[in-house]
Design a protein around this motif. Structure first.
Motif, short mmCIF file in Angstrom:
data_model
loop_
_atom_site.label_atom_id
_atom_site.label_comp_id
_atom_site.label_asym_id
_atom_site.label_seq_id
_atom_site.Cartn_x
_atom_site.Cartn_y
_atom_site.Cartn_z
N GLY A 1 2.85 -14.22 0.94
CA GLY A 1 4.05 -13.12 0.81
C GLY A 1 5.59 -13.42 1.30
O GLY A 1 6.30 -13.05 0.90
N LEU B 1 -2.52 -12.08 2.08
CA LEU B 1 -2.06 -10.86 1.91
C LEU B 1 -0.37 -10.89 2.01
O LEU B 1 0.23 -11.71 2.94
CB LEU B 1 -2.38 -9.83 2.73
N PRO B 2 0.32 -9.83 1.36
CA PRO B 2 1.69 -9.83 1.44
C PRO B 2 2.00 -9.33 3.03
O PRO B 2 1.25 -8.77 3.65
CB PRO B 2 2.36 -8.78 0.29
N PHE C 1 1.49 -5.76 3.64
CA PHE C 1 0.54 -4.97 3.25
C PHE C 1 0.13 -3.89 4.48
O PHE C 1 0.16 -4.29 5.55
CB PHE C 1 -0.56 -6.03 3.03
N ALA D 1 -3.78 -11.44 -4.10
CA ALA D 1 -3.00 -10.41 -3.45
C ALA D 1 -1.50 -10.52 -3.77
O ALA D 1 -1.06 -11.67 -4.05
CB ALA D 1 -3.10 -10.32 -2.02
N LYS E 1 2.49 -8.01 -4.16
CA LYS E 1 3.09 -6.89 -4.23
C LYS E 1 4.03 -6.85 -5.56
O LYS E 1 4.74 -7.96 -5.79
CB LYS E 1 4.21 -6.92 -2.85
N ASN E 2 3.95 -5.55 -6.09
CA ASN E 2 4.64 -5.27 -7.28
C ASN E 2 5.68 -3.91 -6.99
O ASN E 2 4.94 -3.04 -6.98
CB ASN E 2 3.76 -5.22 -8.40
N TRP F 1 0.93 -2.41 -3.89
CA TRP F 1 0.33 -3.84 -3.27
C TRP F 1 -1.00 -3.91 -4.32
O TRP F 1 -1.85 -2.69 -4.27
CB TRP F 1 0.06 -4.13 -1.89
N THR F 2 -1.46 -5.04 -4.32
CA THR F 2 -3.12 -5.18 -4.78
C THR F 2 -3.55 -6.45 -4.10
O THR F 2 -2.95 -7.08 -3.54
CB THR F 2 -2.87 -5.44 -6.42
N THR G 1 -5.74 -1.13 -5.12
CA THR G 1 -4.20 -0.97 -5.49
C THR G 1 -3.82 0.15 -4.40
O THR G 1 -4.49 1.11 -4.20
CB THR G 1 -4.29 -0.42 -6.89
#
Length: 142
Positions: free
Chosen positions: A34, A44-45, A48, A62, A64-65, A69-70, A133
């Motif tokens: 991230g 993970l970002p 998250f 993982a 972030k958009n 987050w996914t 998601t």
């Protein structure tokens, strides 16, 4: 004529090499953390949501958009699909939808005080995978 054939072969080889190098460079980007640093394993970002407890097992990917987050996680040996859902319901999330898509694949929609979560269960290489998601709740009546 032989000169143009050699030039054509060299051009194709250079194009192929450039394609291989591009794929290798993009593969290196897939493991970015991230913070923008490249790492060998996905992470993970940094932002998250801690309210969303992930299942045990290996983090596959993982990202972030925008505001969402996914994350994709394999279930650990002692984890179950139901256990992954219960980790969220035990922390205040409520199941608002459930659907079996095809075969053994399932999708759950959950809502919490701050976030909405969609869990998708599938199988990959003989292991169960949980696809999360997560998005902030859109309504202001929280």
């Amino acid at each position: 004529m032989r000169s143009s054939l050699i030039t054509s072969i060299r051009s194709r080889a250079a194009t192929s090499l450039a394609g291989v190098l591009l794929v290798a460079a993009l593969a290196g980007c897939a493991g970015q953390a991230g913070s923008g640093e490249t790492s060998s394993a996905p992470s993970l970002p940094n932002d998250f949501p801690v309210a969303v407890e992930l299942s045990g097992g290996d983090l596959i990917s993982a990202a972030k958009n925008g505001a969402a987050w996914t994350a994709s996680v394999t279930l650990g040996d002692s984890d179950t699909r139901q256990g992954a859902v219960e980790k969220l319901t035990d922390h205040g999330f409520v199941i608002i939808g459930e659907n079996i898509t095809t075969g053994n694949d399932q999708v759950y929609s959950l809502s919490g005080s701050e976030y909405s979560v969609r869990l998708g269960f599938s199988e990959h290489d003989g292991r169960d995978v949980v696809n999360y998601t997560v998005a902030p709740r859109a309504d202001e009546s929280r």
